[in-house]
Design a protein around this motif. Structure first.
Motif, PDB file in Angstrom:
ATOM      1  N   SER A  20       0.831  -1.199   0.000  1.00  0.00           N
ATOM      2  CA  SER A  20       0.000   0.000   0.000  1.00  0.00           C
ATOM      3  C   SER A  20       0.869   1.254   0.000  1.00  0.00           C
ATOM      4  O   SER A  20       0.588   2.217  -0.718  1.00  0.00           O
ATOM      5  N   VAL A  29       2.473   1.668  -3.553  1.00  0.00           N
ATOM      6  CA  VAL A  29       1.501   2.132  -4.553  1.00  0.00           C
ATOM      7  C   VAL A  29       1.119   3.585  -4.282  1.00  0.00           C
ATOM      8  O   VAL A  29       0.964   4.381  -5.209  1.00  0.00           O
ATOM      9  N   PHE A  30       1.002   3.961  -3.007  1.00  0.00           N
ATOM     10  CA  PHE A  30       0.703   5.352  -2.669  1.00  0.00           C
ATOM     11  C   PHE A  30       1.839   6.276  -3.120  1.00  0.00           C
ATOM     12  O   PHE A  30       1.587   7.332  -3.703  1.00  0.00           O
ATOM     13  N   SER A  68       1.720   6.765  -6.808  1.00  0.00           N
ATOM     14  CA  SER A  68       0.668   7.694  -7.236  1.00  0.00           C
ATOM     15  C   SER A  68       1.014   9.139  -6.886  1.00  0.00           C
ATOM     16  O   SER A  68       0.726  10.048  -7.658  1.00  0.00           O
ATOM     17  N   PHE A 100      -4.365   4.640  -8.973  1.00  0.00           N
ATOM     18  CA  PHE A 100      -3.341   4.057  -8.102  1.00  0.00           C
ATOM     19  C   PHE A 100      -3.547   4.497  -6.654  1.00  0.00           C
ATOM     20  O   PHE A 100      -3.313   3.722  -5.735  1.00  0.00           O
ATOM     21  N   SER A 134      -4.205   1.982  -3.614  1.00  0.00           N
ATOM     22  CA  SER A 134      -3.427   1.954  -2.369  1.00  0.00           C
ATOM     23  C   SER A 134      -4.341   1.995  -1.151  1.00  0.00           C
ATOM     24  O   SER A 134      -4.063   1.343  -0.148  1.00  0.00           O
ATOM     25  N   LEU A 194      -4.597  -0.846   1.619  1.00  0.00           N
ATOM     26  CA  LEU A 194      -4.466  -0.471   3.026  1.00  0.00           C
ATOM     27  C   LEU A 194      -5.633  -1.014   3.850  1.00  0.00           C
ATOM     28  O   LEU A 194      -5.425  -1.515   4.967  1.00  0.00           O
TER      29      LEU A 194
END
Length: 152
Positions: free
Chosen positions: A12, A15-16, A19, A114, A118, A122
Motif C-alpha cells: 500500500s 503504490v501510494f 501515485s 493508483f 493503495s 491499506l
C-alpha cells in the motif's frame, strides 16, 4: 498471517508513493501506460504525426509562395531576402494540442486509480491486521482461562 498484513502495508505504501510521485519520478511509467491505452483505443501517435506533417507541408508551401513574392519584390530594390524566415519547421501543432493533453489526462486518471488502489490495499491490510490481533488475543485469553481454571 502476520507477514500477510505487513506485506499489504508495504505494498500500500509503495503504490501510494507511486501515485503521489507520478508527476516527477514515475512520469515515464504513467506516460507509457497512457500511450499504450491510447493506442489500444485506436488513437495512435503516428496518426497525429502524419496530420502534423501534412499541416507542416501546407505551411511550408505557403511560405515558399511568400518567399517567391518577396524575391520578386526585392529583385527591383536590390535588397537581400532573409531565407531563414521561410524554412520548413516542425510545429507538431496537432500533437501538442490534442495528443499531449490526452496523455497527461490519462496519466492523472491512472494516478488517481493508483491512489484508490493503495487505499483498498491499506484497508485489506487493516482487516488482516485486526483478524490476526483478534485471533492472537483469543488464544491468549484461552491460555489465561486455562491457567485460572487449573489454579496455577
Amino acid at each position: 498471517m502476520e507477514i500477510t498484513y505487513k506485506i499489504f502495508y508495504f505494498l500500500s505504501g509503495i503504490v501510494f508513493l507511486i501515485s503521489v510521485l507520478g508527476s516527477t519520478l514515475f512520469k515515464p511509467m504513467f506516460d507509457s501506460i497512457s500511450e499504450s491505452t491510447m493506442e489500444f483505443s485506436g488513437m495512435k501517435k503516428s496518426y497525429f504525426q502524419s496530420a502534423d506533417d501534412k499541416i507542416d507541408d501546407l505551411i511550408y508551401k505557403s511560405k515558399q509562395i511568400e518567399f517567391q513574392i518577396e524575391k520578386l519584390k526585392k529583385f527591383f530594390s536590390n535588397d537581400k531576402v532573409d531565407e531563414s524566415k521561410y524554412q520548413k519547421e516542425n510545429s507538431r501543432m496537432v500533437e501538442k494540442t490534442f495528443y499531449a493533453p490526452l496523455i497527461s489526462m490519462l496519466g492523472y486518471v491512472y494516478r488517481i486509480g493508483f491512489f484508490f488502489l493503495s487505499l483498498i490495499i491499506l484497508l485489506f491490510a487493516i482487516i488482516f491486521h485486526l483478524v490476526y490481533k483478534s485471533m492472537r488475543l483469543r488464544s491468549r485469553v484461552r491460555k489465561l482461562e486455562e491457567i485460572v481454571l487449573t489454579g496455577t
